[in-house]
Design a protein around this motif. Structure first.
Motif, PDB file in Angstrom:
ATOM      1  N   HIS A  28      20.780 -38.216 -17.768  1.00 45.41           N
ATOM      2  CA  HIS A  28      20.706 -36.869 -18.333  1.00 45.41           C
ATOM      3  C   HIS A  28      21.755 -36.594 -19.401  1.00 45.41           C
ATOM      4  O   HIS A  28      21.703 -35.539 -20.047  1.00 45.41           O
ATOM      5  N   SER A  29      22.693 -37.503 -19.585  1.00 48.36           N
ATOM      6  CA  SER A  29      23.757 -37.242 -20.548  1.00 48.36           C
ATOM      7  C   SER A  29      24.385 -38.554 -20.989  1.00 48.36           C
ATOM      8  O   SER A  29      24.343 -39.559 -20.261  1.00 48.36           O
ATOM      9  N   GLU A  30      24.986 -38.539 -22.180  1.00 54.08           N
ATOM     10  CA  GLU A  30      25.766 -39.687 -22.609  1.00 54.08           C
ATOM     11  C   GLU A  30      27.088 -39.698 -21.837  1.00 54.08           C
ATOM     12  O   GLU A  30      27.628 -38.623 -21.516  1.00 54.08           O
ATOM     13  N   PRO A  31      27.629 -40.881 -21.535  1.00 48.41           N
ATOM     14  CA  PRO A  31      28.775 -40.955 -20.623  1.00 48.41           C
ATOM     15  C   PRO A  31      30.027 -40.240 -21.112  1.00 48.41           C
ATOM     16  O   PRO A  31      30.661 -39.492 -20.351  1.00 48.41           O
ATOM     17  N   ASP A 210      21.304 -32.843 -21.410  1.00 48.20           N
ATOM     18  CA  ASP A 210      19.985 -32.208 -21.453  1.00 48.20           C
ATOM     19  C   ASP A 210      19.914 -30.842 -20.774  1.00 48.20           C
ATOM     20  O   ASP A 210      18.907 -30.133 -20.893  1.00 48.20           O
ATOM     21  N   GLY A 211      20.969 -30.435 -20.070  1.00 52.05           N
ATOM     22  CA  GLY A 211      20.998 -29.097 -19.489  1.00 52.05           C
ATOM     23  C   GLY A 211      20.042 -28.888 -18.339  1.00 52.05           C
ATOM     24  O   GLY A 211      19.776 -27.745 -17.944  1.00 52.05           O
ATOM     25  N   SER A 212      19.520 -29.969 -17.776  1.00 42.63           N
ATOM     26  CA  SER A 212      18.603 -29.844 -16.642  1.00 42.63           C
ATOM     27  C   SER A 212      19.364 -29.494 -15.369  1.00 42.63           C
ATOM     28  O   SER A 212      20.598 -29.592 -15.308  1.00 42.63           O
ATOM     29  N   ALA A 218      24.876 -32.857 -11.077  1.00 39.31           N
ATOM     30  CA  ALA A 218      25.814 -33.973 -11.165  1.00 39.31           C
ATOM     31  C   ALA A 218      27.167 -33.505 -11.668  1.00 39.31           C
ATOM     32  O   ALA A 218      28.220 -33.979 -11.206  1.00 39.31           O
ATOM     33  N   LEU A 219      27.167 -32.549 -12.600  1.00 37.77           N
ATOM     34  CA  LEU A 219      28.421 -32.040 -13.151  1.00 37.77           C
ATOM     35  C   LEU A 219      29.197 -31.250 -12.098  1.00 37.77           C
ATOM     36  O   LEU A 219      30.423 -31.420 -11.950  1.00 37.77           O
ATOM     37  N   ILE A 220      28.499 -30.395 -11.368  1.00 38.41           N
ATOM     38  CA  ILE A 220      29.152 -29.593 -10.326  1.00 38.41           C
ATOM     39  C   ILE A 220      29.755 -30.499  -9.261  1.00 38.41           C
ATOM     40  O   ILE A 220      30.893 -30.298  -8.813  1.00 38.41           O
ATOM     41  N   TRP A 221      28.993 -31.524  -8.862  1.00 44.45           N
ATOM     42  CA  TRP A 221      29.518 -32.445  -7.850  1.00 44.45           C
ATOM     43  C   TRP A 221      30.714 -33.227  -8.396  1.00 44.45           C
ATOM     44  O   TRP A 221      31.696 -33.449  -7.682  1.00 44.45           O
ATOM     45  N   SER A 222      30.645 -33.629  -9.656  1.00 45.45           N
ATOM     46  CA  SER A 222      31.736 -34.388 -10.253  1.00 45.45           C
ATOM     47  C   SER A 222      33.026 -33.574 -10.292  1.00 45.45           C
ATOM     48  O   SER A 222      34.115 -34.101 -10.015  1.00 45.45           O
ATOM     49  N   VAL A 223      32.904 -32.280 -10.638  1.00 47.27           N
ATOM     50  CA  VAL A 223      34.095 -31.443 -10.761  1.00 47.27           C
ATOM     51  C   VAL A 223      34.632 -31.041  -9.395  1.00 47.27           C
ATOM     52  O   VAL A 223      35.816 -31.227  -9.093  1.00 47.27           O
ATOM     53  N   PHE A 224      33.758 -30.486  -8.550  1.00 47.42           N
ATOM     54  CA  PHE A 224      34.232 -29.911  -7.293  1.00 47.42           C
ATOM     55  C   PHE A 224      34.205 -30.906  -6.130  1.00 47.42           C
ATOM     56  O   PHE A 224      35.062 -30.858  -5.255  1.00 47.42           O
ATOM     57  N   GLY A 225      33.218 -31.818  -6.124  1.00 46.23           N
ATOM     58  CA  GLY A 225      33.176 -32.802  -5.049  1.00 46.23           C
ATOM     59  C   GLY A 225      34.152 -33.934  -5.257  1.00 46.23           C
ATOM     60  O   GLY A 225      34.848 -34.345  -4.328  1.00 46.23           O
TER      61      GLY A 225
END
Length: 299
Positions: A28-31, A210-212, A218-225
């Motif tokens: 969904h995103s470039e690394p 892509d804002g899906s 994945a972003l929320i889990w990466s930041v908070f998880g």
């Protein structure tokens, strides 16, 4: 029941999901773009935590710079290389096994940084660790479907270089950042990581995200998880004097990542992967056994 009993295992589980998230986010995103967003949000989240909890900031400019510098390697260079490698075809399970090289590389570099000699068991552990990696990745390098060997070898090499980066960052932090509030240090380290990944994103990528719902998940889990939860549990373990328990559970990281990648993406649990994982786990155990025993004795 007390959180202390489960904290080390939860810490290892949270950390192990990082490889699965890396592969999932690549859909969904470039690394570098994804990591830049993650680091910016993580820095803001830790800054808010520091303000609320009135954490003490470093008193000297040198400590500020050292924290930023360590984050450049601990988070920035390390995850940039790892995520790029996974986005370019390295299976998450194999990348998780390569991650087990970090304590091996640390032990190998320790004599040059702190003058610590390796015992024979540790030397054997190092040899086993690298042997296990070779066994695990051999199908990837010898896959007939991979016509160009360099196509497989380059991402694997970048993944290995990333492990060298986190090893250097770990040794640097141990040498220069032993004291201080880990919450403020973490904030500055994520700023250091952003200093690396943001230019990489602007130079080499189109800032595709892509804002899906899946991308934001994945972003929320990466930041908070991962960034907040994993580091928060590490702070708890340090405060409660249970770092040695977490260190011993690190041996479970490679098989945990391999199993999660199998469930999430259907990555095959091939015989070389299983054998390589076992060899690496034994190698990491032998290399770090003396350190872990000393830590347990001091608790």
């Amino acid at each position: 029941m007390s959180i202390d009993r489960f904290a080390p295992a939860v810490f290892v589980f949270l950390w192990s999901t990082g490889w699965v998230v890396a592969k999932y986010a690549a859909l969904h995103s470039e690394p570098f773009t994804f990591l830049s967003i993650r680091y910016a949000l993580s820095a803001v989240a830790f800054l808010a935590l520091c303000v609320v909890m009135r954490a003490q900031w470093p008193k000297s400019r040198a400590t500020w710079l050292r924290a930023v510098y360590s984050g450049f390697f601990l988070h920035g260079f390390y995850l940039a290389g790892l995520w790029w490698a996974i986005a370019n075809g390295v299976p998450a399970g194999i990348s998780g096994i390569i991650a087990a090289l970090q304590p091996l590389l640390t032990a190998m570099a320790a004599p040059f940084f702190v003058g610590e000699r390796l015992q024979k068991a540790q030397q054997l552990g190092l040899a086993l660790g690298f042997t296990g990696i070779a066994v695990a990745i051999s199908p990837k390098l010898l896959d007939p479907a991979t016509a160009d060997l360099a196509h497989a070898a380059l991402p694997l090499a970048i993944n290995l270089i990333a492990m060298g980066s986190v090893t250097y960052g770990t040794l640097y932090q141990k040498k220069h950042l032993q004291s201080g509030d880990l919450r403020t240090i973490a904030t500055l380290q994520y700023i250091g990581a952003l200093i690396l990944t943001l230019p990489l994103s602007l130079i080499f990528e189109r800032q595709h995200f892509d804002g899906s719902a899946q991308a934001y998940g994945a972003l929320i889990w990466s930041v908070f998880g991962l960034s907040m939860g994993g580091v928060g549990l590490l702070l708890h373990l340090i405060h409660r004097g249970q770092v040695s328990r977490a260190a011993s559970l690190i041996y479970l990281m490679p098989p945990t990542v391999a199993f999660e990648a199998f469930v999430a993406f259907g990555e095959p649990l091939t015989l070389p992967l299983v054998i390589g994982t076992v060899i690496v786990v034994v190698g990491v155990y032998l290399t770090n056994r003396r350190v872990v025993q000393q830590a347990q004795a001091s608790v």
